[in-house]
Design an enzyme around this catalytic site. Sequence first.
Site, PDB file in Angstrom:
ATOM      1  N   ARG A  46     -56.927 -15.993  32.905  1.00 26.54           N
ATOM      2  CA  ARG A  46     -56.405 -17.513  33.024  1.00 26.54           C
ATOM      3  C   ARG A  46     -54.714 -17.428  33.697  1.00 26.54           C
ATOM      4  NH1 ARG A  46     -60.990 -17.355  33.216  1.00 26.54           N
ATOM      5  NH2 ARG A  46     -62.463 -19.349  31.579  1.00 26.54           N
ATOM      6  N   HIS A  94     -58.776 -17.706  42.654  1.00 30.92           N
ATOM      7  CA  HIS A  94     -59.847 -17.934  41.276  1.00 30.92           C
ATOM      8  C   HIS A  94     -60.551 -17.564  41.726  1.00 30.92           C
ATOM      9  CE1 HIS A  94     -60.345 -19.482  37.341  1.00 30.92           C
ATOM     10  NE2 HIS A  94     -60.580 -18.384  37.769  1.00 30.92           N
TER      11      HIS A  94
END
Length: 312
Positions: free
Chosen positions: A227, A275
């Site tokens: 994250r 991502h």
Amino acid sequence: MLLLHLSDVDEANWAEKFRAALGAYPVVRRGDDFDPADVRYIFVWKPKADAFDGLTGLEAILSLGAGVDALLKHPNLPDAPVVRFVDSDLSQRMSDYVVAHVTMHHRLYTRFRADQKARRWNQIYPPAASETTVGIMGMGVLGQDAAKRLVPLGFDLRSWSRTPKAIDGVEGFAGAESFDAFLAGTDILVNLLPLTPETTGILNSATFAKLRRDRLDGGPVIINAARGGHQREADIVAALADGTLGAASLDVFETEPLPADSPLWAIENCYVTPHIAAISNEATGVRYFTKIIEDHKAGKPLINVVDRDRGY
């Protein structure tokens, strides 16, 4: 009834596949004509503020993502069990990313790419895999799978997690009291932790300074595929510039998409990916959650339920 509330993905396609898998069991989407009180399960990804309005009969919240930190911060999250997505295909994809970047940095790709651009013949030999320690932070499903795939490549492996984990071929460290010892013997630091208040900002200047410095030419390396909230990007920029870090691979960021003016884009020893380390596959996702719904309807307990106190 199953309600789909998905943002930034093809909700219609997911609904079509769920209807085929669940047969007569009703599947609805936002905007359909239905009574919210009839909804027993909601399948969510980046739910809007009104996602849970009127769902008085809700029995479970099914999360498309493996990470649930953002979902747990939803201001109107009901007091219903949250089930996270645990899938072998997703784990394989994440491990593919981790293995690719670990081996790239182990073989000193940054150094040899710079030498190639400079047309410089410089025979620096990387250490053997057995002389290189990969430290994995987070020993959940993803961390354990990554370790399992790195073991046969011959790396020295260590892990750090909230509670002790016994994994064949991996030296385990657990708890805050062992964090510095874990870092002191690590050359390539891989972050696969869940994002919690305790792990927010863990990739910072203090952490980087404690990594081992005498194995990899150029210095230790970090890989973050968990994250963006785990990292302090200003600290990464500074560490890459002053040699505290030899390189970094980042798949997640404090702000996504990564702003065009971020200095990370232009740093040659920083590898930016948007991502994409792992993605939730529709076929396996529908199969996984269909079984959860059918088992739960049959009276079986829910699996992979999030511990809200821990945050994962």
